[in-house]
Design a protein around this motif. Structure first.
Motif, PDB file in Angstrom:
ATOM      1  N   GLY A 295       0.839  -1.185   0.000  1.00 14.96           N
ATOM      2  CA  GLY A 295       0.000   0.000   0.000  1.00 14.96           C
ATOM      3  C   GLY A 295       0.875   1.236   0.000  1.00 14.96           C
ATOM      4  N   ALA A 296       0.420   2.305  -0.643  1.00 16.57           N
ATOM      5  CA  ALA A 296       1.247   3.510  -0.748  1.00 16.57           C
ATOM      6  C   ALA A 296       0.379   4.757  -0.787  1.00 16.57           C
ATOM      7  CB  ALA A 296       2.127   3.448  -1.995  1.00 16.57           C
ATOM      8  N   LEU A 297       0.933   5.846  -0.260  1.00 14.99           N
ATOM      9  CA  LEU A 297       0.339   7.177  -0.339  1.00 14.99           C
ATOM     10  C   LEU A 297       1.358   8.103  -0.988  1.00 14.99           C
ATOM     11  CD1 LEU A 297      -1.091   7.415   3.292  1.00 14.99           C
ATOM     12  CD2 LEU A 297      -2.392   6.902   1.221  1.00 14.99           C
ATOM     13  N   TYR A 298       0.881   9.035  -1.810  1.00 21.15           N
ATOM     14  CA  TYR A 298       1.832   9.932  -2.452  1.00 21.15           C
ATOM     15  C   TYR A 298       1.237  11.321  -2.629  1.00 21.15           C
ATOM     16  CZ  TYR A 298      -0.642   9.641  -6.963  1.00 21.15           C
ATOM     17  OH  TYR A 298      -1.577   9.726  -7.961  1.00 21.15           O
ATOM     18  N   VAL A 299       2.134  12.285  -2.778  1.00 21.52           N
ATOM     19  CA  VAL A 299       1.772  13.651  -3.166  1.00 21.52           C
ATOM     20  C   VAL A 299       2.641  14.023  -4.357  1.00 21.52           C
ATOM     21  CG1 VAL A 299       0.993  14.381  -0.892  1.00 21.52           C
ATOM     22  CG2 VAL A 299       3.397  14.634  -1.495  1.00 21.52           C
ATOM     23  N   ARG A 300       2.041  14.763  -5.270  1.00 17.05           N
ATOM     24  CA  ARG A 300       2.755  15.175  -6.483  1.00 17.05           C
ATOM     25  C   ARG A 300       2.350  16.604  -6.806  1.00 17.05           C
ATOM     26  NH1 ARG A 300       1.178  13.721 -12.428  1.00 17.05           N
ATOM     27  NH2 ARG A 300       3.067  14.239 -13.610  1.00 17.05           N
ATOM     28  N   GLY A 301       3.299  17.387  -7.216  1.00 20.75           N
ATOM     29  CA  GLY A 301       3.003  18.763  -7.578  1.00 20.75           C
ATOM     30  C   GLY A 301       4.005  19.281  -8.580  1.00 20.75           C
ATOM     31  N   GLY A 302       3.658  20.392  -9.210  1.00 23.28           N
ATOM     32  CA  GLY A 302       4.575  20.948 -10.188  1.00 23.28           C
ATOM     33  C   GLY A 302       3.979  22.115 -10.938  1.00 23.28           C
ATOM     34  N   VAL A 303       4.569  22.367 -12.090  1.00 24.73           N
ATOM     35  CA  VAL A 303       4.212  23.522 -12.907  1.00 24.73           C
ATOM     36  C   VAL A 303       3.857  23.049 -14.310  1.00 24.73           C
ATOM     37  CG1 VAL A 303       4.975  25.763 -13.780  1.00 24.73           C
ATOM     38  CG2 VAL A 303       5.829  24.923 -11.581  1.00 24.73           C
ATOM     39  N   VAL A 304       2.799  23.666 -14.874  1.00 25.84           N
ATOM     40  CA  VAL A 304       2.367  23.378 -16.237  1.00 25.84           C
ATOM     41  C   VAL A 304       2.743  24.561 -17.124  1.00 25.84           C
ATOM     42  CG1 VAL A 304       0.429  22.771 -17.721  1.00 25.84           C
ATOM     43  CG2 VAL A 304       0.417  22.088 -15.309  1.00 25.84           C
ATOM     44  N   PHE A 305       3.453  24.286 -18.198  1.00 28.33           N
ATOM     45  CA  PHE A 305       3.814  25.317 -19.174  1.00 28.33           C
ATOM     46  C   PHE A 305       3.085  25.017 -20.479  1.00 28.33           C
ATOM     47  CE2 PHE A 305       7.455  24.975 -16.321  1.00 28.33           C
ATOM     48  CZ  PHE A 305       7.674  26.300 -15.974  1.00 28.33           C
ATOM     49  N   GLU A 306       2.133  25.867 -20.834  1.00 26.22           N
ATOM     50  CA  GLU A 306       1.454  25.730 -22.124  1.00 26.22           C
ATOM     51  C   GLU A 306       2.204  26.604 -23.127  1.00 26.22           C
ATOM     52  OE1 GLU A 306      -2.612  26.725 -21.465  1.00 26.22           O
ATOM     53  OE2 GLU A 306      -3.039  24.879 -20.338  1.00 26.22           O
ATOM     54  N   LEU A 307       3.117  25.972 -23.858  1.00 23.24           N
ATOM     55  CA  LEU A 307       3.988  26.720 -24.758  1.00 23.24           C
ATOM     56  C   LEU A 307       3.202  27.336 -25.907  1.00 23.24           C
ATOM     57  CD1 LEU A 307       7.009  24.252 -24.854  1.00 23.24           C
ATOM     58  CD2 LEU A 307       6.542  26.111 -23.247  1.00 23.24           C
ATOM     59  N   ASP A 308       2.267  26.582 -26.445  1.00 16.86           N
ATOM     60  CA  ASP A 308       1.345  27.065 -27.468  1.00 16.86           C
ATOM     61  C   ASP A 308       0.178  26.095 -27.507  1.00 16.86           C
ATOM     62  OD1 ASP A 308       2.146  24.840 -29.097  1.00 16.86           O
ATOM     63  OD2 ASP A 308       3.843  26.009 -29.835  1.00 16.86           O
ATOM     64  N   GLN A 309      -0.690  26.229 -28.490  1.00 16.00           N
ATOM     65  CA  GLN A 309      -1.864  25.367 -28.544  1.00 16.00           C
ATOM     66  C   GLN A 309      -1.511  23.906 -28.796  1.00 16.00           C
ATOM     67  OE1 GLN A 309      -4.491  27.060 -31.491  1.00 16.00           O
ATOM     68  NE2 GLN A 309      -5.424  28.474 -30.010  1.00 16.00           N
ATOM     69  N   SER A 310      -0.298  23.650 -29.258  1.00 21.91           N
ATOM     70  CA  SER A 310       0.080  22.280 -29.617  1.00 21.91           C
ATOM     71  C   SER A 310       1.093  21.657 -28.668  1.00 21.91           C
ATOM     72  CB  SER A 310       0.664  22.252 -31.042  1.00 21.91           C
ATOM     73  OG  SER A 310      -0.275  22.718 -31.981  1.00 21.91           O
ATOM     74  N   ASN A 311       1.644  22.421 -27.738  1.00 16.25           N
ATOM     75  CA  ASN A 311       2.720  21.896 -26.899  1.00 16.25           C
ATOM     76  C   ASN A 311       2.504  22.252 -25.430  1.00 16.25           C
ATOM     77  OD1 ASN A 311       5.089  20.860 -28.789  1.00 16.25           O
ATOM     78  ND2 ASN A 311       4.188  22.673 -29.759  1.00 16.25           N
ATOM     79  N   GLU A 312       2.672  21.239 -24.581  1.00 18.30           N
ATOM     80  CA  GLU A 312       2.553  21.414 -23.138  1.00 18.30           C
ATOM     81  C   GLU A 312       3.710  20.694 -22.458  1.00 18.30           C
ATOM     82  OE1 GLU A 312      -1.282  20.880 -20.662  1.00 18.30           O
ATOM     83  OE2 GLU A 312      -0.165  19.012 -20.335  1.00 18.30           O
ATOM     84  N   VAL A 313       4.325  21.370 -21.499  1.00 16.52           N
ATOM     85  CA  VAL A 313       5.415  20.782 -20.715  1.00 16.52           C
ATOM     86  C   VAL A 313       5.016  20.813 -19.244  1.00 16.52           C
ATOM     87  CG1 VAL A 313       7.813  21.022 -19.965  1.00 16.52           C
ATOM     88  CG2 VAL A 313       7.214  21.384 -22.366  1.00 16.52           C
TER      89      VAL A 313
END
Length: 446
Positions: A295-313
């Protein structure tokens, strides 16, 4: 085994070794008797007899050496041979508890004077003693008796070898936790964009086999629930595990900004781990088996960069705490594994921390590509421990690994709301081998 001759010139009576008998049996006061090199020990019972409806119990604890000393750095395993009597056409029931285990057997007659009644492997404990708790029963018949109990030394091993073998066992456990983390990510939206329409996906992979599905459901602006389940059959780094896994997560995404996610996953698995040690008979590579859970518990976080309508990092960091219960896991004792390890009832904790980067791009209006890379570490929260026959509870070192994750997914929307995809994903790390999958999926919006 032929009973050791008593009071011969080649045997010594161990004055410091004491046999403790329960009230229903009597041990001959001249025993135990030891061979000069302590490689054989013999006990004679003046009375250890059970008749129908009247069971007999006997508890015996003796030193493994005639002088009563104990070398804690030497592990010793013996073969215990019982000689006794059961009349022809009758059946007796024999039970013996030793080394944290219980053995039971039906003894079919005829067993006459001098015949082998039962045998098993037994080890000395941390204090240098050999201890058995025995019970004889018979439902009907003339009665059954045990006359002698003979121990013969089968092998020795150093503590250094025992502890070194646990290092391999710890690496195998760490491999299982690390590679399952990569697999569980697929059940909470791995190889998919952080946001999207409500959709359900069916997926399967080979190499490291899995077959399951997952779902994403948007509950309000920015919030979504993700979950999935899968059957798996995987192996790497000295570990093999087969069973079912489930995962559930809650995610919040601020478009073009931050995101956060909390989740849990777990499963029930048939576990196999391998380890290697060298004893007085040679080098042994052995495997155990048992059913346990994670069994496991986790947390995840970060940043979303929408470079343009076709690319996301997406750049992310994850912290995960896993708990492993080893259930009934143990190795089988045999001539090729005298110093078997027993993890039954144990639990262990592992902490995983990793950084990840995901890039999603639209190659055409109907085709999208997602790539993932990650780098992290998994660390055991305790030293690897096991009960090793012949020496007792033994503790090794802390197991850890540094690992990399990688994945690539190509999706094609074959019809409005319906997408087929192919993917590869895997993980590899120091001392834990490589887990890799090639798979396909179908996802549908709803």
């Amino acid at each position: 085994m032929t009973r050791l001759a008593i009071l011969t010139a080649v045997m010594l009576v161990g004055s410091s070794a004491v046999a403790h008998a329960a009230s229903t049996c009597e041990v001959n006061p001249t025993t135990p008797v030891y061979a000069p090199d302590d490689s054989a020990i013999s006990i004679i019972f003046d009375s250890f007899f059970a008749e129908a409806g009247n069971p007999a119990n006997c508890n015996v604890s003796i030193s493994s050496k005639a002088d009563g000393t104990n070398n804690p750095d030497e592990f010793r395993v013996y073969r215990a041979d019982y000689v006794g009597f059961v009349d022809a056409g009758e059946t007796a029931r024999f039970r013996v508890k030793h080394d944290g285990t219980t053995e039971e057997a039906d003894i079919e007659g005829p067993k006459d004077v001098g015949d082998e009644y039962y045998s098993h492997f037994i080890g000395k404990d941390e204090n240098g003693n050999i201890t058995s708790r025995m019970r004889l029963t018979q439902d009907e018949g003339f009665g059954t008796t045990i006359d002698t109990l003979d121990y013969s030394l089968q092998g020795t091993m150093t503590r250094d070898q025992a502890e070194a073998s646990l290092a391999g066992l710890g690496r195998a456990q760490t491999a299982m936790v690390t590679h399952l983390d990569a697999t569980s990510g697929l059940l909470t939206g791995g190889n998919m964009t952080l946001t999207g329409d409500n959709e359900v996906r069916v997926l399967g992979g080979v190499g490291s086999f899995m077959l399951g599905g997952n779902v994403r459901y948007n509950i309000s602006d920015g919030f979504s629930v993700l979950g999935g389940a899968s059957i798996i059959d995987q192996g790497a780094g000295g570990a093999h595990y087969t069973g079912g896994m489930g995962a559930l997560a809650l995610r919040f995404v601020e478009p073009g900004g931050f995101f956060g996610e909390v989740g849990a996953d777990g499963g029930i698995y048939r576990m196999r781990f391998s380890r290697t040690y060298t004893d007085s008979t040679g080098t042994q590579t052995v495997t155990g088996l048992g059913t346990g859970g994670i069994g496991a518990l986790y947390v995840r976080g970060g940043v979303v960069f929408e470079l343009d309508q076709s690319n996301e990092v997406v750049l992310s960091a994850t912290a995960k705490q896993s708990f492993v219960g080893f259930g009934d896991y143990r190795e089988t004792t045999s001539n090729s594994n005298l110093f078997s390890a027993d993890l039954a009832g144990q639990t262990a904790g592992f902490t995983t921390v990793k950084l990840g980067a995901d890039w999603t791009t639209s190659l055409t209006a109907d085709v999208d590509l997602t790539a993932h890379v990650g780098l992290g570490t998994t660390m055991a929260n305790q030293r690897t421990s096991a009960y090793i026959l012949g020496g007792g509870t033994t503790t090794g070192g802390y197991a850890s690994t540094v690992f990399a994750e990688y994945g690539l997914s190509l999706g094609w929307e074959v019809a409005p709301g319906s997408t087929v995809e192919g993917f590869v994903q895997g993980s590899t790390g120091t001392g834990i081998g490589t887990h890799a999958q090639i798979g396909a999926a179908y996802r549908m919006k709803f």
